[in-house]
Design an enzyme around this catalytic site. Structure first.
Site, PDB file in Angstrom:
ATOM      1  N   TRP A 128      87.261  -2.102 -55.895  1.00  0.00           N
ATOM      2  CA  TRP A 128      87.168  -1.075 -54.850  1.00  0.00           C
ATOM      3  C   TRP A 128      87.847   0.179 -55.400  1.00  0.00           C
ATOM      4  CZ3 TRP A 128      91.281  -0.126 -50.742  1.00  0.00           C
ATOM      5  CH2 TRP A 128      90.820   0.775 -49.769  1.00  0.00           C
ATOM      6  N   ASP A 209      93.324  -9.682 -51.735  1.00  0.00           N
ATOM      7  CA  ASP A 209      92.724  -8.732 -50.801  1.00  0.00           C
ATOM      8  C   ASP A 209      91.631  -9.475 -50.039  1.00  0.00           C
ATOM      9  OD1 ASP A 209      91.596  -6.657 -49.443  1.00  0.00           O
ATOM     10  OD2 ASP A 209      91.428  -5.312 -51.159  1.00  0.00           O
ATOM     11  N   ALA A 211      89.301  -8.823 -47.374  1.00  0.00           N
ATOM     12  CA  ALA A 211      88.677  -7.823 -46.504  1.00  0.00           C
ATOM     13  C   ALA A 211      87.324  -8.272 -45.970  1.00  0.00           C
ATOM     14  CB  ALA A 211      88.526  -6.501 -47.250  1.00  0.00           C
ATOM     15  N   LYS A 244      85.922  -5.338 -41.275  1.00  0.00           N
ATOM     16  CA  LYS A 244      84.519  -5.734 -41.473  1.00  0.00           C
ATOM     17  C   LYS A 244      84.160  -6.913 -40.569  1.00  0.00           C
ATOM     18  CE  LYS A 244      85.398  -3.167 -45.104  1.00  0.00           C
ATOM     19  NZ  LYS A 244      84.899  -1.901 -45.542  1.00  0.00           N
TER      20      LYS A 244
HETATM   21  C1  LMR Z   1      84.029   0.431 -48.894  1.00  0.00           C
HETATM   22  O1  LMR Z   1      84.384  -0.179 -49.905  1.00  0.00           O
HETATM   23  O2  LMR Z   1      82.984   1.085 -48.836  1.00  0.00           O
HETATM   24  C2  LMR Z   1      84.862   0.355 -47.641  1.00  0.00           C
HETATM   25  O3  LMR Z   1      85.938  -0.482 -47.832  1.00  0.00           O
HETATM   26  C3  LMR Z   1      85.208   1.692 -47.097  1.00  0.00           C
HETATM   27  C4  LMR Z   1      86.290   2.358 -47.878  1.00  0.00           C
HETATM   28  O4  LMR Z   1      87.330   2.638 -47.288  1.00  0.00           O
HETATM   29  O5  LMR Z   1      86.111   2.639 -49.077  1.00  0.00           O
END
Ligand code: LMR
Length: 393
Positions: A128, A209, A211, A244
């Site tokens: 990410w 993590d 998420a 999410k």
């Molecule tokens: C993403 O990866 O698109 C989401 O987690 C939104 C973000 O905050 O980047």
């Protein structure tokens, strides 16, 4: 004083929201920010969330502060959901409600900095995009290694083991609980056990993590990796997000759980976690926590939430299977997506090819080549695949 500042480029993921909104093409396709979308391209409020909100509206009697670790009932509802009911684990856990999963990652990183002399965090790339600045800004030295090779579309397990064998005691290792962002490529449980035993032998600590629990193969199955890690290490950190799986994105609701080696450490750890939260935002907002708590403590609402989550996941998996069925398109093996999980797939596209998809076809995705599969539907998949062929030609 502000004249010294130079304007920064917009965020590679969040910057897409405005660009997409400004595009007037009726056939535009949003494969950008990681939010769930239904077949009509909407990100609905879950029915379980609406029910919980109406209940809260009637029953809430005060908005006075909780402490820096937030809503205790929320933590009591989430902890067993993630860690199960084993009292031996429960007495080693410290929980703290946080401002989204990002808040949990930040407090986890700062806690590690308080515990060791110049610790590093080992981060497999790609990841990410906000992981790197967020964790770095918290004072950790960020050490990267190749987790996934975007060209071969495969996990580089050898590079992962090689990198982690250089870690030191007190370093953190970032792991994705499931539905790896941005690749969708998770380690299998055997590989994960090997990684965990290596990091544990070196005195490193996993920071998980979490998420996307529930958006891969179902909530319980998605928990297997996290629970395997927790069962094999003396200490761990878990950054849990409700963005999410409860669809509560803008409510910013998450939690940090710290697994300590012995119950005796929980008091000191709790005091540090609370202090860290206090020095950043003092106390977290309650609305999201109240919603999640109301859902989890009521068996009927919990059942409704799990059913809605399952339906969203089934749609994501159907879009994944549909796209994978196209097999090879130019140098991209869409077939590889079939064995991956979650909201995302990472395609071997250059930044220029991603730009062409936007400029020539109004298809929006992160510059890395990450596709949010939730933005696809039965109608736009053929259009997406032919646009891919065009930019790859
Ligand atoms: C993403 O990866 O698109 C989401 O987690 C939104 C973000 O905050 O980047």
């Amino acid at each position: 004083m502000f004249e010294v500042l130079k304007e920064l480029p917009s965020d590679s993921v969040l910057g897409l929201i405005k660009l997409y909104a400004a595009d007037t093409n009726p056939n535009k396709v949003d494969l950008g920010v990681g939010v769930y979308k239904d077949e009509q391209g909407k990100t609905p409020v879950m029915a379980a969330v609406k029910l919980a909100e109406s209940q809260i509206l009637k029953s809430e009697v005060s908005k006075t502060y909780f402490g820096s670790d937030g809503n205790a009932a929320f933590l009591d509802a989430i902890a067993p959901l993630i860690f199960g009911d084993d009292p031996a684990i429960a007495q080693r856990i410290v929980g703290c409600q946080t401002v989204g999963g990002s808040g949990a990652l930040q407090i986890a990183a700062k806690l590690a900095v308080s515990c060791a002399d110049a610790p590093a965090i080992w981060v497999g790339t790609p990841t990410w995009p906000n992981h790197l600045p967020l964790l770095g800004a918290s004072g950790l030295e960020v050490r990267t290694y190749e987790y996934y090779n975007q060209t071969t579309q495969k996990i580089n397990f050898v590079s992962m083991l090689e990198a982690l064998s250089k870690g030191r005691a007190g370093d953190l290792v970032l792991l994705h609980a499931c539905c790896h962002n941005p690749t969708g490529a998770d380690l299998d449980l055997e590989e994960l056990a090997e990684v965990v035993d290596l990091i544990s032998a070196k005195g490193m600590v996993p920071l998980i993590d979490a998420a996307y629990l529930g958006l891969g193969s179902g909530f319980d199955q998605d928990l297997q990796a996290l629970q395997l890690v927790v069962s094999r290490v003396p200490e761990a950190l878990v950054a849990f997000s409700c963005s999410k799986n409860f669809g509560l994105y803008r409510e910013r609701i998450g939690a940090l759980f710290v697994l300590t080696e012995s119950p005796a450490s929980t008091g000191p750890v709790k005091s540090h976690v609370q202090h860290l939260a206090r020095t950043v935002y003092s106390t977290p907002p309650n609305h999201g926590a109240a919603i999640v708590t109301a859902i989890l403590v009521d068996p009927a609402m919990k059942k409704l939430w799990l059913a809605e989550l399952k339906a969203s996941t089934a749609r994501l998996n159907a879009m994944r299977a549909n796209l994978a069925s196209y097999g090879r398109v130019g140098q991209i093996d869409l077939g590889a997506l079939a064995s991956q999980k979650g909201m995302f797939a990472l395609l071997p596209l250059s930044v220029e090819q991603v730009s062409r998809l936007k400029d020539d076809f109004s298809i929006y995705m992160a510059p890395s080549g990450r596709v949010n599969l939730a933005g696809l539907n039965e109608d736009n998949i053929p259009h997406f695949v032919s646009a891919l062929s065009a930019v790859l030609a």
